[in-house]
Design a protein around this motif. Structure first.
Motif, mmCIF file in Angstrom:
data_model
loop_
_atom_site.group_PDB
_atom_site.id
_atom_site.type_symbol
_atom_site.label_atom_id
_atom_site.label_comp_id
_atom_site.label_asym_id
_atom_site.label_seq_id
_atom_site.Cartn_x
_atom_site.Cartn_y
_atom_site.Cartn_z
ATOM 1 N N GLY A 165 1.190 -1.153 0.054
ATOM 2 C CA GLY A 165 -0.345 -0.220 -0.017
ATOM 3 C C GLY A 165 1.035 1.253 -0.007
ATOM 4 O O GLY A 165 1.702 1.133 0.385
ATOM 5 N N LEU A 166 0.225 2.605 0.164
ATOM 6 C CA LEU A 166 0.913 3.436 0.359
ATOM 7 C C LEU A 166 0.272 4.375 0.973
ATOM 8 O O LEU A 166 -0.974 4.564 1.228
ATOM 9 C CB LEU A 166 -0.124 4.433 -1.807
ATOM 10 C CG LEU A 166 0.408 5.584 -1.739
ATOM 11 C CD1 LEU A 166 1.881 5.661 -1.872
ATOM 12 C CD2 LEU A 166 0.124 6.318 -3.245
ATOM 13 N N LEU A 167 1.165 5.429 1.783
ATOM 14 C CA LEU A 167 0.722 5.498 2.661
ATOM 15 C C LEU A 167 1.051 6.941 2.762
ATOM 16 O O LEU A 167 2.349 7.608 2.516
ATOM 17 C CB LEU A 167 1.783 5.556 4.336
ATOM 18 C CG LEU A 167 2.122 4.426 4.662
ATOM 19 C CD1 LEU A 167 2.894 3.704 6.085
ATOM 20 C CD2 LEU A 167 0.078 3.744 5.279
ATOM 21 N N ARG A 168 0.271 8.108 2.462
ATOM 22 C CA ARG A 168 0.044 9.745 1.737
ATOM 23 C C ARG A 168 1.004 10.471 2.434
ATOM 24 O O ARG A 168 -0.357 10.054 3.614
ATOM 25 C CB ARG A 168 -1.232 10.121 0.924
ATOM 26 C CG ARG A 168 -1.858 8.480 -0.215
ATOM 27 C CD ARG A 168 -3.099 9.663 -0.644
ATOM 28 N NE ARG A 168 -4.417 9.642 0.532
ATOM 29 C CZ ARG A 168 -5.254 9.894 0.423
ATOM 30 N NH1 ARG A 168 -6.019 10.690 -0.656
ATOM 31 N NH2 ARG A 168 -6.028 10.169 1.934
ATOM 32 N N GLU A 169 1.527 11.161 2.208
ATOM 33 C CA GLU A 169 2.177 11.974 3.213
ATOM 34 C C GLU A 169 2.934 11.838 4.279
ATOM 35 O O GLU A 169 2.015 12.384 5.434
ATOM 36 C CB GLU A 169 1.155 13.576 3.112
ATOM 37 C CG GLU A 169 0.868 13.894 2.054
ATOM 38 C CD GLU A 169 0.743 15.107 2.193
ATOM 39 O OE1 GLU A 169 0.394 15.560 3.326
ATOM 40 O OE2 GLU A 169 0.064 15.684 1.200
ATOM 41 N N ALA A 170 3.350 10.603 4.496
ATOM 42 C CA ALA A 170 3.472 10.065 5.473
ATOM 43 C C ALA A 170 4.410 10.636 6.422
ATOM 44 O O ALA A 170 4.647 10.001 7.247
ATOM 45 C CB ALA A 170 3.797 8.153 5.572
ATOM 46 N N ASP A 180 5.390 10.589 0.455
ATOM 47 C CA ASP A 180 4.927 9.446 0.596
ATOM 48 C C ASP A 180 5.739 8.461 0.954
ATOM 49 O O ASP A 180 6.429 8.299 0.608
ATOM 50 C CB ASP A 180 4.068 9.128 -0.672
ATOM 51 C CG ASP A 180 3.154 10.431 -1.667
ATOM 52 O OD1 ASP A 180 2.308 10.957 -0.389
ATOM 53 O OD2 ASP A 180 2.689 9.770 -2.601
ATOM 54 N N ASP A 181 4.762 7.056 1.526
ATOM 55 C CA ASP A 181 5.935 5.950 1.601
ATOM 56 C C ASP A 181 5.060 5.244 0.810
ATOM 57 O O ASP A 181 4.219 4.751 1.505
ATOM 58 C CB ASP A 181 5.881 5.744 3.134
ATOM 59 C CG ASP A 181 7.760 6.333 3.786
ATOM 60 O OD1 ASP A 181 8.054 6.370 2.390
ATOM 61 O OD2 ASP A 181 7.384 5.730 4.644
ATOM 62 N N VAL A 182 6.078 3.688 0.705
ATOM 63 C CA VAL A 182 4.989 2.725 0.098
ATOM 64 C C VAL A 182 5.408 1.546 1.188
ATOM 65 O O VAL A 182 6.879 1.512 1.378
ATOM 66 C CB VAL A 182 6.066 2.960 -1.312
ATOM 67 C CG1 VAL A 182 5.521 0.761 -1.816
ATOM 68 C CG2 VAL A 182 5.651 3.571 -2.370
ATOM 69 N N VAL A 183 4.313 0.990 1.944
ATOM 70 C CA VAL A 183 5.015 0.283 2.919
ATOM 71 C C VAL A 183 4.950 -1.264 1.860
ATOM 72 O O VAL A 183 3.131 -1.675 0.623
ATOM 73 C CB VAL A 183 3.937 -0.440 3.432
ATOM 74 C CG1 VAL A 183 4.000 -1.358 4.678
ATOM 75 C CG2 VAL A 183 3.235 1.134 3.934
ATOM 76 N N TYR A 184 5.838 -2.325 1.936
ATOM 77 C CA TYR A 184 6.162 -3.636 1.941
ATOM 78 C C TYR A 184 5.831 -5.059 2.809
ATOM 79 O O TYR A 184 6.632 -4.124 4.595
ATOM 80 C CB TYR A 184 7.590 -4.242 1.121
ATOM 81 C CG TYR A 184 7.633 -3.460 -0.412
ATOM 82 C CD1 TYR A 184 6.858 -3.812 -1.334
ATOM 83 C CD2 TYR A 184 8.235 -1.315 -0.257
ATOM 84 C CE1 TYR A 184 7.513 -3.326 -2.674
ATOM 85 C CE2 TYR A 184 7.663 -0.661 -1.400
ATOM 86 C CZ TYR A 184 8.306 -1.269 -3.024
ATOM 87 O OH TYR A 184 8.289 -1.147 -4.249
ATOM 88 N N GLY A 185 5.202 -5.885 2.030
ATOM 89 C CA GLY A 185 5.612 -6.492 3.716
ATOM 90 C C GLY A 185 6.352 -8.395 3.311
ATOM 91 O O GLY A 185 5.832 -8.751 2.192
#
Length: 203
Positions: A165-170, A180-185
């Motif tokens: 997912g994408l965390l907008r302006e995180a 923004d941050d991209v989250v990987y799992g």
């Protein structure tokens, strides 16, 4: 050059690289590595303030805190190094933060610009993930990176992480700007299966 003695090394990454604990014992060498890369790192990580570079005393204090976190089992802070004559040169870092109650962690990494493209980050992160999702017993590891950080995102995919997912302006930087941050799992069962099938990644 940020060099340390061979006696400090504890985790070989083949014949040409190794991981060592990032402790106060290597504070000066780690500080030299930071200063050589500070402006570049400040583009991606809000902990690096381009207008106010970290001092040696601040680095010592951070490494002391990381040492305590290691003993408490909440962090695994390591530096990446390569041979430099009779000593070793620090060229990057990889860090695992652990939440043992949730059996989850977060990994981060970076490499000196001159050593990009050699597979060192992939090899270092592989060694850490082997511990995190094996001996340490985590069920899940996350990785967060900036949307424009193509190299970091490439490493995440190479390691088998799934973009979640994408965390907008995180992320907020010292100058007040946001990104923004991209989250990987990555799940333990996924990692262990891939290691059984493919063996250690050398990319």
């Amino acid at each position: 050059m940020s060099t340390v003695t061979p006696a400090m090394f504890t985790c070989p990454l083949g014949h040409d690289a190794a991981l060592i604990p990032r402790t106060v014992a290597i504070a000066e060498a780690h500080q030299a590595l930071l200063m050589a890369n500070y402006e570049r790192l400040a583009q991606w990580d809000p902990d690096f303030d381009a207008e106010n570079p970290t001092t040696l005393d601040e680095t010592r204090s951070r490494l002391e805190r990381q040492g305590h976190a290691w003993l408490e089992g909440t962090q695994l802070p390591l530096d990446i190094a390569v041979p430099a004559g009779r000593d070793w040169q620090l060229v990057g870092a990889v860090t695992l933060n652990c939440d043992m109650a949730m059996k989850a962690g977060e990994i981060g990494y970076w490499i000196d610009a001159a050593f990009e493209g050699r597979g060192l980050v992939t090899r270092a992160a592989t060694a850490v993930l082997d511990q995190a999702l094996g001996r340490i017993g985590l069920d899940r590891v996350e990785l967060r990176t900036g949307t424009d950080n193509a190299r970091s995102r490439s490493v995440a995919r190479r390691l088998g992480f799934t973009e979640e997912g994408l965390l907008r302006e995180a992320v907020i930087f010292p100058n007040g700007s946001r990104d923004d941050d991209v989250v990987y799992g990555l799940l333990a069962r996924e990692w262990l299966k891939s290691r059984e099938q493919d063996g250690p990644s050398q990319s």
